[in-house]
Design an enzyme around this catalytic site. Structure first.
Site, PDB file in Angstrom:
ATOM      1  N   HIS A   1      -6.928 -27.272  11.428  1.00 32.25           N
ATOM      2  CA  HIS A   1      -6.395 -26.339  12.419  1.00 32.25           C
ATOM      3  C   HIS A   1      -7.289 -26.324  13.643  1.00 32.25           C
ATOM      4  O   HIS A   1      -8.515 -26.403  13.541  1.00 32.25           O
ATOM      5  CB  HIS A   1      -6.259 -24.924  11.844  1.00 32.25           C
ATOM      6  CG  HIS A   1      -7.485 -24.424  11.149  1.00 32.25           C
ATOM      7  ND1 HIS A   1      -7.821 -24.823   9.873  1.00 32.25           N
ATOM      8  CD2 HIS A   1      -8.460 -23.575  11.546  1.00 32.25           C
ATOM      9  CE1 HIS A   1      -8.949 -24.222   9.514  1.00 32.25           C
ATOM     10  NE2 HIS A   1      -9.365 -23.466  10.525  1.00 32.25           N
TER      11      HIS A   1
ATOM     12  N   ASP B   1      -3.773 -15.852  14.971  1.00 30.48           N
ATOM     13  CA  ASP B   1      -4.775 -15.676  13.907  1.00 30.48           C
ATOM     14  C   ASP B   1      -4.771 -14.214  13.440  1.00 30.48           C
ATOM     15  O   ASP B   1      -4.721 -13.299  14.261  1.00 30.48           O
ATOM     16  CB  ASP B   1      -6.164 -16.059  14.448  1.00 30.48           C
ATOM     17  CG  ASP B   1      -7.163 -16.289  13.327  1.00 30.48           C
ATOM     18  OD1 ASP B   1      -7.589 -17.442  13.146  1.00 30.48           O
ATOM     19  OD2 ASP B   1      -7.517 -15.307  12.624  1.00 30.48           O
TER      20      ASP B   1
ATOM     21  N   ASN C   1     -13.496 -26.117  13.222  1.00 35.56           N
ATOM     22  CA  ASN C   1     -14.633 -26.045  12.318  1.00 35.56           C
ATOM     23  C   ASN C   1     -14.465 -27.130  11.257  1.00 35.56           C
ATOM     24  O   ASN C   1     -13.384 -27.268  10.673  1.00 35.56           O
ATOM     25  CB  ASN C   1     -14.713 -24.656  11.685  1.00 35.56           C
ATOM     26  CG  ASN C   1     -15.020 -23.587  12.715  1.00 35.56           C
ATOM     27  OD1 ASN C   1     -15.755 -23.829  13.667  1.00 35.56           O
ATOM     28  ND2 ASN C   1     -14.448 -22.400  12.549  1.00 35.56           N
TER      29      ASN C   1
ATOM     30  N   GLN D   1     -15.714 -23.498   8.336  1.00 31.77           N
ATOM     31  CA  GLN D   1     -14.340 -23.766   7.888  1.00 31.77           C
ATOM     32  C   GLN D   1     -14.067 -23.030   6.584  1.00 31.77           C
ATOM     33  O   GLN D   1     -14.829 -23.152   5.615  1.00 31.77           O
ATOM     34  CB  GLN D   1     -14.107 -25.271   7.695  1.00 31.77           C
ATOM     35  CG  GLN D   1     -12.642 -25.602   7.403  1.00 31.77           C
ATOM     36  CD  GLN D   1     -12.364 -27.088   7.280  1.00 31.77           C
ATOM     37  OE1 GLN D   1     -13.284 -27.924   7.342  1.00 31.77           O
ATOM     38  NE2 GLN D   1     -11.097 -27.425   7.103  1.00 31.77           N
TER      39      GLN D   1
ATOM     40  N   HIS E   1      -8.442 -23.902  16.583  1.00 30.50           N
ATOM     41  CA  HIS E   1      -8.479 -22.538  17.114  1.00 30.50           C
ATOM     42  C   HIS E   1      -8.318 -22.607  18.633  1.00 30.50           C
ATOM     43  O   HIS E   1      -8.975 -23.434  19.291  1.00 30.50           O
ATOM     44  CB  HIS E   1      -9.837 -21.885  16.839  1.00 30.50           C
ATOM     45  CG  HIS E   1     -10.167 -21.642  15.408  1.00 30.50           C
ATOM     46  ND1 HIS E   1      -9.982 -20.426  14.796  1.00 30.50           N
ATOM     47  CD2 HIS E   1     -10.693 -22.451  14.457  1.00 30.50           C
ATOM     48  CE1 HIS E   1     -10.395 -20.486  13.542  1.00 30.50           C
ATOM     49  NE2 HIS E   1     -10.829 -21.716  13.307  1.00 30.50           N
TER      50      HIS E   1
HETATM   51  P1  AMP Z   1     -11.653 -21.505   9.743  1.00 32.14           P
HETATM   52  O1  AMP Z   1     -12.657 -20.453   9.356  1.00 32.14           O
HETATM   53  O2  AMP Z   1     -12.061 -22.372  10.889  1.00 32.14           O
HETATM   54  O3  AMP Z   1     -11.211 -22.294   8.523  1.00 32.14           O
HETATM   55  O4  AMP Z   1     -10.387 -20.715  10.282  1.00 32.14           O
HETATM   56  C1  AMP Z   1      -9.418 -20.168   9.450  1.00 32.14           C
HETATM   57  C2  AMP Z   1      -8.710 -19.127  10.258  1.00 32.14           C
HETATM   58  O5  AMP Z   1      -7.516 -18.775   9.599  1.00 32.14           O
HETATM   59  C3  AMP Z   1      -9.523 -17.833  10.431  1.00 32.14           C
HETATM   60  O6  AMP Z   1      -9.731 -17.566  11.813  1.00 32.14           O
HETATM   61  C4  AMP Z   1      -8.653 -16.777   9.754  1.00 32.14           C
HETATM   62  O7  AMP Z   1      -8.700 -15.536  10.392  1.00 32.14           O
HETATM   63  C5  AMP Z   1      -7.280 -17.419   9.836  1.00 32.14           C
HETATM   64  N1  AMP Z   1      -6.324 -16.975   8.840  1.00 32.14           N
HETATM   65  C6  AMP Z   1      -6.520 -16.831   7.507  1.00 32.14           C
HETATM   66  N2  AMP Z   1      -5.385 -16.437   6.905  1.00 32.14           N
HETATM   67  C7  AMP Z   1      -4.445 -16.342   7.881  1.00 32.14           C
HETATM   68  C8  AMP Z   1      -3.051 -15.974   7.904  1.00 32.14           C
HETATM   69  N3  AMP Z   1      -2.396 -15.620   6.782  1.00 32.14           N
HETATM   70  N4  AMP Z   1      -2.408 -15.967   9.093  1.00 32.14           N
HETATM   71  C9  AMP Z   1      -3.067 -16.301  10.226  1.00 32.14           C
HETATM   72  N5  AMP Z   1      -4.356 -16.670  10.271  1.00 32.14           N
HETATM   73  C10 AMP Z   1      -5.048 -16.683   9.123  1.00 32.14           C
END
Ligand code: AMP
Length: 113
Positions: A99, A31, A86, A93, A101
């Site tokens: 995804h 992440d 999420n 989310q 985590h």
């Molecule tokens: P959510 O808030 O549950 O939708 O999680 C999305 C996750 O994606 C967050 O923890 C972000 O930090 C992560 N994220 C967003 N863009 C990227 C990226 N380019 N590479 C890796 N993680 C990312």
């Protein structure tokens, strides 16, 4: 694959990511904004917008996703970890490609409060 989906772009190699694992169905990567000392995401390559969009035909891939997430956690030094999805904006989310985590490396408070 969706053209305007960030995680579909990572799968296609159009957006860089620090990959941990990849097979024909799954991709795992660190992440960019870690919420714990070790925090990675594991995603299906099939575009599923979130947990609420999982259908009966996805059950095998979701089982593989969770199992592989826990296996990769152990291999990356966090056998004790939190696995989180999420589901919806109000639940946190922000990326609408399913995804999981995987977080660890420090004590993780529970309940969330
Ligand atoms: P959510 O808030 O549950 O939708 O999680 C999305 C996750 O994606 C967050 O923890 C972000 O930090 C992560 N994220 C967003 N863009 C990227 C990226 N380019 N590479 C890796 N993680 C990312």
């Amino acid at each position: 694959m969706l053209d305007n989906c960030l995680f579909c772009k990572i799968i296609k190699g159009e957006v860089p990511a620090r990959k941990i694992y990849e097979d024909d169905q799954l991709l795992a990567f660190w992440d960019v904004a870690p919420q714990a000392p070790k925090h990675f995401l594991i995603i299906p390559k099939k575009h599923i917008s979130g947990p609420s969009s999982i259908t009966a035909t996805d059950q095998e891939i979701i089982g593989a996703l969770v199992g592989k997430g826990a296996q990769l956690a152990a291999e990356n030094g966090i056998p004790d970890c939190r696995l989180v999805m999420n589901n919806g904006a109000a639940a946190g989310q922000t990326v609408f490609h399913l995804h999981l985590h995987v977080l660890g490396g420090r004590p993780l408070p529970w309940p969330l409060g």
